[in-house]
Write a protein that holds these residues in place. Structure first.
Motif, PDB file in Angstrom:
ATOM      1  N   THR A  66       0.800  -1.029   0.034  1.00 37.94           N
ATOM      2  CA  THR A  66       0.013   0.050   0.037  1.00 37.94           C
ATOM      3  C   THR A  66       0.895   1.217   0.066  1.00 37.94           C
ATOM      4  O   THR A  66       1.761   1.273   0.652  1.00 37.94           O
ATOM      5  N   GLY A  68       0.660   5.102   1.120  1.00 38.20           N
ATOM      6  CA  GLY A  68      -0.065   6.206   1.408  1.00 38.20           C
ATOM      7  C   GLY A  68       0.217   7.625   1.235  1.00 38.20           C
ATOM      8  O   GLY A  68       1.494   7.924   1.022  1.00 38.20           O
ATOM      9  N   HIS A  81     -10.290  10.391  -2.534  1.00 37.63           N
ATOM     10  CA  HIS A  81     -11.056   9.505  -2.967  1.00 37.63           C
ATOM     11  C   HIS A  81     -12.220   9.479  -4.103  1.00 37.63           C
ATOM     12  O   HIS A  81     -12.346   8.749  -5.269  1.00 37.63           O
ATOM     13  N   GLU A  93     -10.827  -2.206   0.446  1.00 36.93           N
ATOM     14  CA  GLU A  93     -10.943  -2.117   1.792  1.00 36.93           C
ATOM     15  C   GLU A  93     -12.103  -1.424   2.621  1.00 36.93           C
ATOM     16  O   GLU A  93     -13.190  -1.679   1.615  1.00 36.93           O
ATOM     17  N   LEU A 106      -9.056   7.162   7.201  1.00 38.26           N
ATOM     18  CA  LEU A 106      -8.433   6.238   5.978  1.00 38.26           C
ATOM     19  C   LEU A 106      -9.307   6.504   4.857  1.00 38.26           C
ATOM     20  O   LEU A 106     -10.516   6.088   4.969  1.00 38.26           O
ATOM     21  N   TYR A 108      -9.204   4.323   0.898  1.00 38.22           N
ATOM     22  CA  TYR A 108      -8.414   3.278  -0.074  1.00 38.22           C
ATOM     23  C   TYR A 108      -8.776   3.311  -1.268  1.00 38.22           C
ATOM     24  O   TYR A 108     -10.001   3.366  -1.513  1.00 38.22           O
ATOM     25  N   LYS A 116      -2.532  -0.716  -4.587  1.00 37.78           N
ATOM     26  CA  LYS A 116      -3.409  -0.081  -3.878  1.00 37.78           C
ATOM     27  C   LYS A 116      -2.757   1.128  -3.050  1.00 37.78           C
ATOM     28  O   LYS A 116      -1.520   1.059  -2.814  1.00 37.78           O
ATOM     29  N   CYS A 118      -3.588   4.689  -0.279  1.00 36.80           N
ATOM     30  CA  CYS A 118      -4.321   5.269   0.595  1.00 36.80           C
ATOM     31  C   CYS A 118      -4.396   6.855   0.830  1.00 36.80           C
ATOM     32  O   CYS A 118      -3.090   7.108   0.465  1.00 36.80           O
ATOM     33  N   LEU A 120      -4.491   9.349   4.047  1.00 33.79           N
ATOM     34  CA  LEU A 120      -4.379   9.132   5.440  1.00 33.79           C
ATOM     35  C   LEU A 120      -4.323  10.618   6.211  1.00 33.79           C
ATOM     36  O   LEU A 120      -3.443  11.452   5.925  1.00 33.79           O
TER      37      LEU A 120
END
Length: 124
Positions: A66, A68, A81, A93, A106, A108, A116, A118, A120
């Motif tokens: 992942t 981030g 997102h 997720e 979070l 994802y 993948k 993310c 955060l």
């Protein structure tokens, strides 16, 4: 600790569109293409880049990996997102939100190449 992160993509153009949108939602400028068909996002703290695989094989998301990206707020993570889903990403997720007891907000996605990623935000 990190100087750069590079992910593979079979269609760097589609990935650039996706990352211009999600990283733009976090306040970053669009990526810059080089003469080798790679795309780079330069910041004061590091470089994120997209490349066709050098070995000539198909790109694939790293199983268990992942990447981030820091978000300044839950709203910024949600915008990240939404921009990703609107530009070829797929939710994975749990839905975006605060993770109980962690103090982490979070969100994802899988990028167009299956990596993948993310957003955060440290809520506390």
């Amino acid at each position: 600790m990190f100087s750069h992160i590079m992910v593979g993509a079979d269609d760097v153009g589609a990935s650039k569109t996706f990352y211009d949108a999600v990283l733009g939602a976090l306040g970053h400028a669009p990526g810059t293409m080089d003469e080798n068909g790679r795309c780079f996002y330069f910041t004061e703290t590091g470089i994120f880049s997209i490349t066709p695989p050098i070995d000539g094989n198909a790109a694939s998301g790293g199983n268990g990996s992942t990447i981030g990206f820091a978000a300044a707020s839950p709203e910024e993570a949600n915008a990240w997102h939404a921009a990703g889903v609107a530009n070829g990403g797929v939710t994975c997720e749990d839905p975006p939100g605060l993770r109980e007891g962690s103090g982490l907000y979070l969100a994802y996605l899988r990028d167009p190449s299956g990596n993948k990623i993310c957003a955060l935000h440290r809520a506390g």
